[in-house]
Design a protein around this motif. Structure first.
Motif, mmCIF file in Angstrom:
data_model
loop_
_atom_site.group_PDB
_atom_site.id
_atom_site.type_symbol
_atom_site.label_atom_id
_atom_site.label_comp_id
_atom_site.label_asym_id
_atom_site.label_seq_id
_atom_site.Cartn_x
_atom_site.Cartn_y
_atom_site.Cartn_z
ATOM 1 N N GLU A 48 8.870 -101.875 141.961
ATOM 2 C CA GLU A 48 10.162 -100.919 141.753
ATOM 3 C C GLU A 48 9.577 -100.131 140.611
ATOM 4 O O GLU A 48 9.909 -98.893 140.351
ATOM 5 N N ASP A 49 9.210 -100.587 139.528
ATOM 6 C CA ASP A 49 9.024 -99.902 138.433
ATOM 7 C C ASP A 49 7.776 -99.221 138.406
ATOM 8 O O ASP A 49 6.528 -99.783 138.035
ATOM 9 N N SER A 92 5.279 -95.535 137.346
ATOM 10 C CA SER A 92 5.143 -94.192 136.895
ATOM 11 C C SER A 92 4.044 -93.295 137.482
ATOM 12 O O SER A 92 2.999 -93.956 137.707
ATOM 13 N N ARG A 135 4.136 -101.384 137.337
ATOM 14 C CA ARG A 135 4.557 -102.256 136.297
ATOM 15 C C ARG A 135 5.140 -103.764 136.738
ATOM 16 O O ARG A 135 5.758 -103.553 137.481
#
Length: 210
Positions: free
Chosen positions: A58-59, A61, A80
């Motif tokens: 979910e994390d 960029s 990440r």
């Protein structure tokens, strides 16, 4: 929920072609909106679907553009999993590339990594994982010292791993027709599965050493 990502439009390649070399400021501005719509936004949609498939992802960029022309020619993104531990994706004229990486380590992480490598149980585990990933076609690299680190015997059975100050496993996924279809999601998830054992070892043994 599937359906957000439909593939990179074929016109995305045309935009990246126009940004080859050292494009002028005027050229970059001319193609900025098209690059955002055809190159960067599909990467965001792809990662949203990957995140839906596994809650650990979910994390993430998706990079914007920077002054260096390289960043206009390559659309990067990271997922990440732990501190300085991530899956990296890169879309360019060469197609899609994936890597699993522990890099730019925090203070203390290198020492913790080396202790885990030197330990018989965790070190043997990592050695087997790296060999398996290599057999699957991934290049293993990183910031590697020329000599064994101080405090470890030069003839240690895992000296090649002990010399690492970062660890990266990477391979190109290709530049075929599937890039322009939703199949790219499954290609990325399959490659992420290849890297899972390596990344989870790093999360267990390196993540908390900040």
């Amino acid at each position: 929920m599937r359906g957000q990502f439909t593939g990179w439009p074929e016109q995305a390649m045309d935009v990246l072609w126009q940004l080859q070399g050292e494009p002028t400021h005027a050229t970059r501005e001319r193609y900025r909106a098209d690059r955002e719509r055809l190159v960067r936004q599909p990467m965001i949609a792809l990662l949203n679907e990957v995140a839906d498939a596994d809650p650990r992802y979910e994390d993430f960029s998706v990079w914007h553009y920077r002054t260096d022309s390289w960043w206009w020619q390559h659309q990067g993104a990271v997922i990440r999993l732990g501190r300085k531990i991530e899956i990296g994706l890169r879309f360019s004229l060469d197609g899609l590339r994936i890597q699993g990486a522990w890099w730019y380590p925090d203070p203390g992480q290198v020492d913790t990594f080396r202790k885990a490598v030197a330990s018989e149980r965790s070190g043997r585990e990592l050695s087997a994982i790296v060999e398996d990933v290599r057999k699957k076609g991934y290049d293993i690299s990183g910031d590697v010292m020329k000599r064994s680190p101080r405090g470890y015997p030069t003839d240690h059975s895992r000296t090649n791993l002990l010399r690492h100050r970062s660890l990266i496993a990477a391979r190109p996924l290709g530049c075929e027709e599937w890039l322009h279809t939703p199949e790219a999601v499954d290609r990325v998830l399959s490659a992420a599965a290849d890297l899972d054992a390596l990344l989870m070892w790093l999360v267990r043994h390196v993540k908390r050493a900040a």
